[in-house]
Design a protein around this motif. Structure first.
Motif, PDB file in Angstrom:
ATOM      1  N   GLU A 390       0.849  -1.190   0.000  1.00  0.00           N
ATOM      2  CA  GLU A 390       0.000   0.000   0.000  1.00  0.00           C
ATOM      3  C   GLU A 390       0.884   1.240   0.000  1.00  0.00           C
ATOM      4  O   GLU A 390       1.818   1.356   0.800  1.00  0.00           O
ATOM      5  CB  GLU A 390      -0.886   0.010   1.243  1.00  0.00           C
ATOM      6  CG  GLU A 390      -1.799   1.224   1.330  1.00  0.00           C
ATOM      7  CD  GLU A 390      -2.646   1.219   2.583  1.00  0.00           C
ATOM      8  OE1 GLU A 390      -3.369   2.210   2.807  1.00  0.00           O
ATOM      9  OE2 GLU A 390      -2.578   0.235   3.355  1.00  0.00           O
ATOM     10  N   ILE A 391       0.610   2.167  -0.909  1.00  0.00           N
ATOM     11  CA  ILE A 391       1.417   3.378  -1.035  1.00  0.00           C
ATOM     12  C   ILE A 391       0.916   4.455  -0.089  1.00  0.00           C
ATOM     13  O   ILE A 391      -0.274   4.761  -0.049  1.00  0.00           O
ATOM     14  CB  ILE A 391       1.397   3.905  -2.486  1.00  0.00           C
ATOM     15  CG1 ILE A 391       1.951   2.860  -3.453  1.00  0.00           C
ATOM     16  CG2 ILE A 391       2.202   5.198  -2.594  1.00  0.00           C
ATOM     17  CD1 ILE A 391       1.856   3.262  -4.917  1.00  0.00           C
ATOM     18  N   GLU A 392       1.827   5.026   0.653  1.00  0.00           N
ATOM     19  CA  GLU A 392       1.528   6.178   1.514  1.00  0.00           C
ATOM     20  C   GLU A 392       2.394   7.343   1.043  1.00  0.00           C
ATOM     21  O   GLU A 392       3.618   7.233   0.999  1.00  0.00           O
ATOM     22  CB  GLU A 392       1.847   5.858   2.975  1.00  0.00           C
ATOM     23  CG  GLU A 392       1.654   7.031   3.922  1.00  0.00           C
ATOM     24  CD  GLU A 392       2.147   6.736   5.328  1.00  0.00           C
ATOM     25  OE1 GLU A 392       2.674   7.667   5.972  1.00  0.00           O
ATOM     26  OE2 GLU A 392       2.020   5.580   5.781  1.00  0.00           O
ATOM     27  N   VAL A 393       1.779   8.460   0.676  1.00  0.00           N
ATOM     28  CA  VAL A 393       2.501   9.628   0.177  1.00  0.00           C
ATOM     29  C   VAL A 393       2.776  10.587   1.332  1.00  0.00           C
ATOM     30  O   VAL A 393       1.892  10.845   2.153  1.00  0.00           O
ATOM     31  CB  VAL A 393       1.703  10.344  -0.926  1.00  0.00           C
ATOM     32  CG1 VAL A 393       2.430  11.610  -1.389  1.00  0.00           C
ATOM     33  CG2 VAL A 393       1.480   9.403  -2.115  1.00  0.00           C
ATOM     34  N   TYR A 394       3.994  11.097   1.380  1.00  0.00           N
ATOM     35  CA  TYR A 394       4.332  12.094   2.390  1.00  0.00           C
ATOM     36  C   TYR A 394       5.287  13.123   1.803  1.00  0.00           C
ATOM     37  O   TYR A 394       5.864  12.932   0.743  1.00  0.00           O
ATOM     38  CB  TYR A 394       4.924  11.470   3.649  1.00  0.00           C
ATOM     39  CG  TYR A 394       6.157  10.585   3.481  1.00  0.00           C
ATOM     40  CD1 TYR A 394       6.889  10.525   2.300  1.00  0.00           C
ATOM     41  CD2 TYR A 394       6.613   9.800   4.544  1.00  0.00           C
ATOM     42  CE1 TYR A 394       8.018   9.725   2.177  1.00  0.00           C
ATOM     43  CE2 TYR A 394       7.733   9.004   4.433  1.00  0.00           C
ATOM     44  CZ  TYR A 394       8.433   8.975   3.248  1.00  0.00           C
ATOM     45  OH  TYR A 394       9.551   8.180   3.118  1.00  0.00           O
TER      46      TYR A 394
END
Length: 512
Positions: A390-394
């Protein structure tokens, strides 16, 4: 304090308010006359102390810091070292002492004389763990300073082979002792001064910084009287800035946009390999404690395909955190793209497409060309072999915060910069558990690497890091992806000097 040293500072604002402020403050919204330069930059300044906190070790911020402050030792565009605020430096024969000769005739931006005491104070401050210098463990290796004329000597408290290379790298900036002690850290943030070619004239946090040329700069006044650096974190917006003429220079846009832009009348460009490495940190938590998972994740990535499809061929695939030209680069260390091997490795740990291994991968979006799209592509490649990520953008600032507290997700994309090319500052600090820049803490790696940080035999030190790089690849402790090519687009009215470090220095821009 004079008007030219006045520093405005406000909070974060919405787009319309930001534009209104730019108009009101006189910051150009378009490139104007021959004495003004406007740069659309991909990251904002978070702090004006280039020696403390997470911002101090952000390679992308060094270009702005280098416009205002000077390092002990300078680096040329080809990464060779030369005199900075130190004109001579070195260890004695038995490596028990260091000697440094301080440049004379240098002025601080407020008119004060630069002195050897500024150097000693800056080094002692950097070595003090209470000041928050992320490289304190480097600077603490020398102490007991003495000053005679413009010559400083110090004892070697612990041998650091790359000490003088560090003096041209992260946190290696000299700050003004008297001024800093007079105004304190808060005062310095409001009105920073250095000895660099530009003075901070105005600053809007999250929006822009306006720089004014320092006429008394020891290296000669820069060509442009005013430089406005707009902080434009979105890549598409940076493209719009340069295409509309609202900026003279920008960088780190998608490569298809680079190719399109440099074909336009009035625009030129440079795309050169730089010392930035696209990599995926693996944290020693959760499923990443399983060697089969780590190796499977690496084998499943077709790096050349990513470079060809997403980066239009601009990039060099990597197996280690050393790139061609680094002292410890070893081309014999290889790691194949082999999705069938990934399936086998995952099956050995009980995973498959029907029962995938699951974890989160963190990434920036627009900080580097196609960073988010690369992770999307990698997640797609992983899905084919039995990995669901799962991609988490920060934002990049969040990455530094999480990395410093060792709370990154099991996988996290990052751009590692190492302009001095020493293995201690690439493989070393990225993978050595006690380093504040590493999230892999396994005792085997710590035991292998610790002696190398004080190894006085240079040949043995470099070979040791090559051996460590091979071991890391075999164990799958990190996933190196590629060496970046940095795209810079600029108006044909200016000439840009590209730096292999990836620095985009305002003082290195001249009129065409």
């Amino acid at each position: 304090m004079s008007d030219k040293m006045n520093l405005t500072r406000r909070g974060f604002m919405g787009t319309s308010a930001t534009l209104a402020t730019l108009f009101a403050s006189g910051v150009p919204l378009s490139a104007q006359d021959a004495d003004n330069l406007t740069i659309a930059y991909n990251i904002p300044v978070q702090s004006w102390d280039p020696t403390t906190g997470p911002a101090a070790v952000n390679p992308a911020l060094q270009s702005i810091y280098l416009a205002v402050f000077d390092r002990y030792i300078e680096q040329a565009p080809d990464l060779s070292f030369g005199p900075g605020l130190l004109t001579e430096w070195g260890f004695n024969d038995d490596q028990s002492k260091v000697t440094m000769t301080v440049r004379e005739g240098v002025k601080w931006h407020n008119g004060d004389d630069f002195t050897p005491e500024d150097v000693v104070w800056s080094l002692e401050r950097a070595a003090n763990p209470e000041t928050g210098n992320p490289m304190q463990f480097v600077w603490s290796k020398i102490g007991n300073f003495t000053v005679e004329g413009n010559v400083i000597t110090a004892d070697v408290l612990g041998f650091e082979p790359a000490l003088f290379k560090w003096m041209a790298f992260l946190t290696a900036f000299i700050l003004p002792k008297n001024y800093y002690e007079e105004v304190g850290s808060d005062g310095f943030e409001k009105a920073p001064i250095g000895t660099g070619p530009y003075m901070v004239d105005a600053f809007e946090q999250g929006a822009y910084v306006r720089l004014k040329a320092f006429a008394d700069y020891w290296g000669g006044a820069p060509e442009f009287e005013t430089v406005t650096v707009k902080f434009v974190t979105d890549a598409a917006s940076r493209v719009a800035e340069i295409e509309s003429g609202n900026a003279d220079i920008t960088s780190n846009m998608p490569y298809e946009e680079y190719d399109r832009l440099i074909a336009k009348d009035g625009l030129s460009g440079e795309a050169v390999p730089v010392t930035d490495i696209g990599m995926i940190f693996l944290n020693d938590i959760d499923v990443m404690l399983d060697k089969n998972v780590r190796l499977a994740a690496h084998h499943a990535i077709d790096k050349q395909l990513i470079i060809d499809r997403l980066l239009r061929g601009y990039g060099v695939p990597l197996t280690t955190l050393e790139v061609p030209g680094y002292a410890a680069y070893d081309e014999s260390i290889t790691f194949d793209y082999d999705p069938e091997k990934s399936v086998e490795l995952l099956a050995a740990s009980g995973y498959s497409s029907d029962n995938p291994v699951r974890f989160t991968i963190q990434t920036t979006r627009g900080f580097k060309p196609k960073d988010y799209e690369m992770i999307q592509a990698i997640v797609g490649m992983w899905r084919k072999v039995g990995i669901e990520a799962e991609i988490e953008v920060y934002e990049i600032a969040k990455h530094y915060e999480l990395r410093a507290t060792d709370t990154l997700a099991p996988a996290a994309f990052y751009n590692w910069g190492n302009s001095i090319g020493d293995p201690s500052t690439s493989t070393g600090f990225a993978m050595f558990g006690p380093s504040p820049h590493s999230v892999w803490d396994s005792p085997d790696l710590v035991e292998m690497m610790a002696p190398l940080f004080s190894e006085s035999d240079e040949e043995a030190r470099i070979q040791g890091f090559k051996d460590v790089s091979r071991y890391i690849a075999e164990e799958g402790y990190v996933i190196p992806l590629l060496q970046y090519v940095m795209p810079i687009v600029y108006a044909s009215s200016v000439k840009v000097t590209p730096y292999t470090s990836g620095d985009l220095l305002p003082q290195a821009v001249t009129k065409a």
